[in-house]
Design an enzyme around this catalytic site. Structure first.
Site, PDB file in Angstrom:
ATOM      1  N   LYS A  28      -7.194  99.061 -22.448  1.00 42.36           N
ATOM      2  CA  LYS A  28      -8.441  99.518 -21.836  1.00 42.36           C
ATOM      3  C   LYS A  28      -9.640  98.963 -22.593  1.00 42.36           C
ATOM      4  O   LYS A  28     -10.562  98.405 -21.994  1.00 42.36           O
ATOM      5  CB  LYS A  28      -8.464 101.044 -21.842  1.00 42.36           C
ATOM      6  N   ARG A  99     -11.868 108.164 -24.502  1.00 41.37           N
ATOM      7  CA  ARG A  99     -10.707 107.748 -23.701  1.00 41.37           C
ATOM      8  C   ARG A  99      -9.668 107.058 -24.570  1.00 41.37           C
ATOM      9  O   ARG A  99      -9.987 106.219 -25.399  1.00 41.37           O
ATOM     10  CB  ARG A  99     -11.150 106.758 -22.617  1.00 41.37           C
ATOM     11  N   GLY A 108      -2.152 107.823 -17.312  1.00 41.72           N
ATOM     12  CA  GLY A 108      -2.123 109.284 -17.288  1.00 41.72           C
ATOM     13  C   GLY A 108      -1.290 109.920 -18.376  1.00 41.72           C
ATOM     14  O   GLY A 108      -1.090 111.128 -18.383  1.00 41.72           O
ATOM     15  N   MET A 110      -1.829 109.839 -21.699  1.00 45.07           N
ATOM     16  CA  MET A 110      -2.586 110.426 -22.797  1.00 45.07           C
ATOM     17  C   MET A 110      -3.859 111.044 -22.230  1.00 45.07           C
ATOM     18  O   MET A 110      -4.051 111.081 -21.039  1.00 45.07           O
ATOM     19  CB  MET A 110      -2.836 109.384 -23.863  1.00 45.07           C
ATOM     20  N   ARG A 372      -7.173  96.519 -15.076  1.00 47.70           N
ATOM     21  CA  ARG A 372      -5.893  96.145 -15.699  1.00 47.70           C
ATOM     22  C   ARG A 372      -5.017  95.508 -14.621  1.00 47.70           C
ATOM     23  O   ARG A 372      -5.254  95.713 -13.424  1.00 47.70           O
ATOM     24  CB  ARG A 372      -5.195  97.362 -16.291  1.00 47.70           C
ATOM     25  N   HIS A 490      32.693 106.879  -8.089  1.00 46.39           N
ATOM     26  CA  HIS A 490      33.325 105.908  -7.191  1.00 46.39           C
ATOM     27  C   HIS A 490      32.370 105.502  -6.071  1.00 46.39           C
ATOM     28  O   HIS A 490      32.144 104.316  -5.821  1.00 46.39           O
ATOM     29  CB  HIS A 490      34.612 106.506  -6.614  1.00 46.39           C
ATOM     30  N   SER A 798      36.700  81.915 -18.089  1.00 47.29           N
ATOM     31  CA  SER A 798      35.742  82.817 -17.473  1.00 47.29           C
ATOM     32  C   SER A 798      35.682  84.059 -18.354  1.00 47.29           C
ATOM     33  O   SER A 798      36.708  84.705 -18.576  1.00 47.29           O
ATOM     34  CB  SER A 798      36.184  83.174 -16.056  1.00 47.29           C
ATOM     35  N   CYS A 865      32.262  86.344 -15.505  1.00 50.49           N
ATOM     36  CA  CYS A 865      32.480  87.088 -14.271  1.00 50.49           C
ATOM     37  C   CYS A 865      32.371  88.590 -14.460  1.00 50.49           C
ATOM     38  O   CYS A 865      32.628  89.349 -13.551  1.00 50.49           O
ATOM     39  CB  CYS A 865      33.822  86.717 -13.648  1.00 50.49           C
ATOM     40  N   TYR A 885      27.984  78.749 -15.410  1.00 48.76           N
ATOM     41  CA  TYR A 885      27.618  79.661 -14.327  1.00 48.76           C
ATOM     42  C   TYR A 885      27.776  81.112 -14.755  1.00 48.76           C
ATOM     43  O   TYR A 885      28.476  81.417 -15.722  1.00 48.76           O
ATOM     44  CB  TYR A 885      28.462  79.394 -13.076  1.00 48.76           C
TER      45      TYR A 885
HETATM   46  P1  ADP Z   1      -6.463 107.117 -17.870  1.00 47.56           P
HETATM   47  O1  ADP Z   1      -6.037 106.198 -18.929  1.00 47.56           O
HETATM   48  O2  ADP Z   1      -5.627 108.335 -17.734  1.00 47.56           O
HETATM   49  O3  ADP Z   1      -6.731 106.427 -16.563  1.00 47.56           O
HETATM   50  P2  ADP Z   1      -9.285 107.047 -18.357  1.00 47.56           P
HETATM   51  O4  ADP Z   1      -9.732 106.889 -19.759  1.00 47.56           O
HETATM   52  O5  ADP Z   1      -9.316 105.821 -17.540  1.00 47.56           O
HETATM   53  O6  ADP Z   1      -7.875 107.723 -18.345  1.00 47.56           O
HETATM   54  O7  ADP Z   1     -10.192 108.142 -17.729  1.00 47.56           O
HETATM   55  C1  ADP Z   1      -9.866 108.769 -16.542  1.00 47.56           C
HETATM   56  C2  ADP Z   1     -11.064 108.793 -15.607  1.00 47.56           C
HETATM   57  O8  ADP Z   1     -12.193 109.360 -16.224  1.00 47.56           O
HETATM   58  C3  ADP Z   1     -11.539 107.436 -15.192  1.00 47.56           C
HETATM   59  O9  ADP Z   1     -10.788 106.956 -14.115  1.00 47.56           O
HETATM   60  C4  ADP Z   1     -12.945 107.681 -14.789  1.00 47.56           C
HETATM   61  O10 ADP Z   1     -13.016 108.121 -13.463  1.00 47.56           O
HETATM   62  C5  ADP Z   1     -13.383 108.785 -15.718  1.00 47.56           C
HETATM   63  N1  ADP Z   1     -14.192 108.233 -16.804  1.00 47.56           N
HETATM   64  C6  ADP Z   1     -13.772 107.738 -17.979  1.00 47.56           C
HETATM   65  N2  ADP Z   1     -14.794 107.290 -18.713  1.00 47.56           N
HETATM   66  C7  ADP Z   1     -15.900 107.493 -17.966  1.00 47.56           C
HETATM   67  C8  ADP Z   1     -17.291 107.212 -18.159  1.00 47.56           C
HETATM   68  N3  ADP Z   1     -17.728 106.627 -19.259  1.00 47.56           N
HETATM   69  N4  ADP Z   1     -18.138 107.560 -17.179  1.00 47.56           N
HETATM   70  C9  ADP Z   1     -17.676 108.142 -16.059  1.00 47.56           C
HETATM   71  N5  ADP Z   1     -16.399 108.417 -15.807  1.00 47.56           N
HETATM   72  C10 ADP Z   1     -15.507 108.107 -16.755  1.00 47.56           C
HETATM   73 MG    MG Z   2      -7.911 104.985 -16.269  1.00 50.36          MG
HETATM   74 MG    MG Z   3      -5.999 110.544 -17.719  1.00 49.46          MG
END
Ligand code: ADP
Ligand code: MG
Ligand code: MG
Length: 907
Positions: A28, A99, A108, A110, A372, A490, A798, A865, A885
């Site tokens: 990220k 984040r 999702g 963490m 990503r 089976h 084989s 095989c 092969y």
């Molecule tokens: P994950 O890795 O679970 O996707 P993110 O770090 O991407 O978590 O955060 C989840 C959501 O939080 C993002 O999709 C976004 O909508 C919101 N978010 C994160 N950072 C910001 C920010 N700086 N401003 C506004 N929304 C944010």
């Molecule tokens: Mg995200």
């Molecule tokens: Mg999240």
């Protein structure tokens, strides 16, 4: 003071990171920096590196904070300068998101905290500054909720509670008589904040922190801690992500999608992640924040008009209602939609792969929050790679490397029509034993499955579990559902071999054979009723759901052609019947690497003749029974030779222990006694004699042919006669006759003598010859050790890697289930050695036998095989080991072709 740099800025005031720095900044953080470099609007911020996470794990909180404090302060100053607001300024607060972001995407897994920096004073400042009280309290409410959960650790106290904050929200909603969060007003949200804080105080025994800096340090540490929460651990385990990588923390200025009707938040894909279609698509919500879009609280809208219309069609929403209630971003904010298209185009062209994007619109201004490489289905993987190749975005090798071979599975089988599936009703879920979709009428008996299908009906065979007698019924059924049995039962194994949809171990299904019904959750389904199975997910549906056949032309065909350009390994197939051979050829197999002759013995009435042969008391009795088997076996081989049309066919002589063929139940034994005109007692005695303590290490393989040369004679004769018949019809075949389980050259020579004698006889009788080859399996460790001597007689090897694995490891595949899972869990083995070859151990035997075989016979033909021949990682190893092969089950042929191409590219 240490000199290590832990904090990397990004924003329009200068960016220190880049896409190439994922190890240090996480995916990220690295991509946020890269977007800044591309001039795409990103809220400014900074990334605290994964090295800080590692340091935190060993040194603890206090030392970490000491180490990063100055750099974080400087980072905040920089964000303040860019945003024109100050962190901790109650009159006009700068709010932050904190984040997590590891090297590999862990969606999702963490935790993220939004709106950090708010407290009872700052919320008033925010409301005044934005001129929007509801927005301020909504942001504060979200912050307290996320911080209370992630940092302070307020978790549900019972399973029923689910989320303690949501319970409070529901109470307030009910009291106000509203359905949606969006219907709560500022006063309601204010009340929520108060109640949340009280709940935290009551349960945690601490007050919610009012100091923004205390909030920030707490959040940073919590993100580092989240690297080790249960969800993250499980995800790492499933995806082979090492614990040592650590996560980075991204601290970033907030932008607000919840500032009213000109604000929104959304997620989008530059191409369709389901089908691969080159169509920008995604979802958004007006006046929303964070993960509202994926949380499913409100129905999200589609970004593009095309997508919106398609969605409406599937969701059965009339156009007028769609346009009014769920307009696309394209219709609602055309200008922003254009900006979004610009950004997604820039990003896809830059990364040269399909991107998964997060964006927020704050009062008419677009901000990108994440990009990503998007996750996708197997079908999308193929289509995107092939189209990007055609569009000149990537080269051939990159296109090949983009596709995970195993994911081709998704394409090789029929799938449900998505429209039909949208209306379907799931009734149970079992194990996804064999992929594909099937729909048909319930039948409970294998012979009836045959009868029904002969009358042109589509059937689903429903059994408690299956056994070898059910083979023919299974092969005509559209799909198989069993109440018992696991992924290696089976039913599962056989279905995968047939490429047939199977759901196994579906415990909710209760079969009543007398009543000819199955009961699921109290509902009774009778024979003849329609059900549908999804063997890729394990779902069972009531009713008939239209399916679509696998699409093997188009992009898939192009991909397969491309694999042939790069791979050097040949791909053969394990096939025992002309039908299997036909499927394998359709998938591109160029030979049969293993025909298991015993599989032909179970078919129909043959089993009786086979049993007569085994139960016979002397050679004369055996010969009589073998004489009945000869024409059947010959016609089997003819069928195979015809289907393979001149391609090589490797035939293994009888291999399994004989007791596998004899009846073990009274009824079956009595039938044999009658049939053979002997007493039941004699039959029982013979069955008893065949019992072995370790059948896999017992009387099997070439030991059978050595004990009963007449079996080898019959099989050799069937092969030669079939080959001559094929030749006379104009299909030259080179049968490769393979002697199993050899450990010394004398065993091989003994059997070779029998086979040669038969060849001479048959050729003399017919006045004609065919070219044939004699070879052996290398499947006992001893054979690998003395491969140089064995190669004096063997024209080909084989590798039977299943047996080689079990004999080398010293445990049998059939019994490993009782302890292997724990071994894998404890990391004593990195993976199941029966699925992916143990390269360090068993692999050495393969390499040794290759070298020794070649030393004696430089042009010796070498192949594999065992089941490993269809495993991508093993294929990479076999390529490096220099085999000619690999042979695998028909439905794995395309996977093997791709894996072989990837192996060639990598070497
Ligand atoms: P994950 O890795 O679970 O996707 P993110 O770090 O991407 O978590 O955060 C989840 C959501 O939080 C993002 O999709 C976004 O909508 C919101 N978010 C994160 N950072 C910001 C920010 N700086 N401003 C506004 N929304 C944010
Ligand atoms: Mg995200
Ligand atoms: Mg999240």
């Amino acid at each position: 003071m240490s000199s290590t740099k832990y904090v990397y800025l990004f924003g329009s005031h200068g960016t220190e990171g880049a896409a190439g720095m994922k190890n240090l900044l996480g995916g990220k953080g690295a991509n946020l920096a890269e977007m800044c470099r591309l001039g795409i609007p990103v809220p400014p911020g900074f990334t605290i590196s994964t090295e800080a996470c590692t340091a935190y794990t060993t040194l603890g909180r206090e030392r970490l904070l000491e180490m990063i404090r100055d750099e974080v302060l400087a980072g905040i100053r920089s964000v303040e300068a860019e945003m024109g607001k100050r962190f901790g300024d109650a009159a006009d607060p700068l709010l932050l998101s904190v984040r997590s972001g590891a090297r590999a995407s862990m969606p999702g897994m963490m935790d993220t905290i939004l709106n950090l920096g708010l407290n009872d004073e700052a919320v008033e400042g925010l409301a005044r500054k934005a001129g929007n009280e509801r927005f301020a309290w909504d942001s504060y409410r979200r912050f307290v909720q996320m911080y209370g959960d992630v940092v302070m650790g307020l978790k549900p106290v019972s399973k029923e509670e689910h989320d303690p904050f949501e319970v409070v929200i529901d109470m307030v909603k009910e009291a106000r008589g509203v359905q949606l969060d969006t219907e709560l007003d500022a006063a309601d949200l204010k009340e929520l904040v108060a109640r949340f804080k009280a709940l935290i105080r009551a349960r945690i025994g601490r007050d919610f922190p009012v100091d923004p800096w205390e909030q920030l340090w707490g959040a940073i540490v919590a993100v580092f801690d989240s690297w080790n929460n249960d969800r993250a651990r499980v995800y790492r385990e499933l995806n082979d992500i090492p614990e040592s990588w650590g996560t980075a923390v991204n601290v970033q200025a907030m932008v607000f999608g919840n500032l009213g009707d000109h604000s929104a938040t959304g997620v989008a894909f530059t191409r369709d992640a389901g089908t691969g279609e080159d169509l920008f698509n995604g979802e958004f919500l007006v006046n929303a924040q964070g993960e509202d879009v994926v949380a499913g609280i409100r129905t999200p809208q589609q970004v593009s008009l095309v997508g919106s219309r398609r969605w409406a069609e599937l969701a059965l929403v009339p156009e007028a209602e769609r346009a009014e209630k769920y307009p696309s971003l394209e219709e609602l904010m055309p200008d922003l939609y254009r900006q979004l298209i610009e950004a997604e185009t820039t990003l896809e062209n830059h990364f040269r792969d399909m991107q998964d994007l997060e964006f927020t619109i704050q009062e008419g201004r677009l901000w990108m929050l994440q990009t990503r490489n998007g996750k996708r289905t197997g079908a999308a993987m193929v289509r995107i790679a092939m189209e990007m190749l055609e569009q000149g975005m990537i080269d051939e090798k990159t296109a090949l490397e983009r596709i995970a071979p195993d994911r081709l599975n998704d394409l090789l089988h029929p799938v449900f029509d998505p429209r039909a599936l949208a209306q379907a009703r799931p009734i149970a879920r079992g194990l996804p034993a064999s992929p594909g979709a099937a729909t048909g009428q319930i039948v409970f008996f294998a012979d009836e499955a045959e009868a029904w299908s002969q009358r042109g009906r589509d059937v689903i065979l429903v059994r408690q579990e299956t056994s070898p007698e059910d083979l023919r019924g299974m092969s005509v059924a559209k799909g198989i559902l069993t109440a018992r049995g696991g992924m290696t039962s089976h039913a599962a194994v056989v279905a995968r071999g047939m490429g047939k949809c199977c759901v196994s171990g579906c415990g909710a299904v209760h079969v009543d054979l007398k009543a000819r019904t199955m009961t699921v959750d109290g509902t009774v389904y009778a024979e003849g009723e329609w059900i549908s199975l999804n063997g890729s997910t394990g779902e069972v549906y009531f009713g008939r759901i239209a399916t679509r056949d696998a699409e093997l032309s188009g992009d898939f065909g192009k991909l397969m052609a491309l694999t042939d350009k790069y791979r050097t390994l040949e791909i053969r197939t394990n096939a025992d019947t002309p039908e299997e051979a036909a499927v394998a050829r359709k998938f591109g197999a160029t030979g049969i690497g293993l025909c298991r002759t015993e599989h032909m013995f179970f078919e129909g009435d043959r089993i009786v003749a086979v049993r007569q042969m085994i139960l016979a008391e002397d050679e004369a009795g055996r010969r009589k029974a073998l004489a009945k088997l000869l024409p059947m076996q010959r016609s089997d081989f003819e069928g195979l030779f015809r289907e393979m049309d001149g391609l090589p066919v490797t035939i293994r002589l009888l291999d399994p222990p004989l007791h596998e063929f004899v009846p073990h139940d009274d009824a079956g034994q009595l039938a044999m006694a009658r049939d053979m005109g002997v007493s039941l007692g004699r039959i029982k005695m013979r069955v008893e004699e065949l019992h072995e303590f370790n059948p896999m290490l017992g009387h099997r393989g070439c030991r059978l042919g050595i004990s009963f040369p007449e079996i080898t004679e019959m099989q050799a004769r069937a092969i030669f006669e079939a080959a001559l018949n094929a030749k006379s019809r104009g299909t030259a075949v080179v049968p490769e006759i393979m002697v199993p389980l050899v450990g010394t050259i004398r065993e091989l020579d003994q059997q070779a003598a029998v086979i040669r004698r038969v060849a001479e006889q048959v050729f003399a009788e017919r006045g004609e010859t065919v070219h044939w080859m004699l070879g052996t399996m290398i499947e006992t460790p001893r054979a690998a050790l003395v491969a140089d001597s064995i190669a004096r007689s063997a024209e080909f090897f084989s590798f039977g890697t299943n047996d080689l694995t079990q004999m080398t490891m010293g445990f049998s595949r059939d019994d490993a289930g009782s302890f292997l899972p724990r071994y894998l869990k404890l990391g004593l083995y990195e993976h199941d050695p029966f699925r992916s070859i143990d390269q360090k151990g068993v692999g050495q035997l393969v390499e040794m036998a290759v070298a020794k075989g070649r030393a004696t016979r430089p042009d010796i033909e070498l192949g594999v095989c065992g089941e490993h021949g269809g495993d991508p990682a093993s294929i990479g190893f076999f390529h490096r080991a220099g085999l000619r092969y690999v042979s695998c089950s028909p439905f794995r042929v395309p996977i093997a072709r791709l894996a072989a191409a990837q192996a060639a590219i990598a070497s």
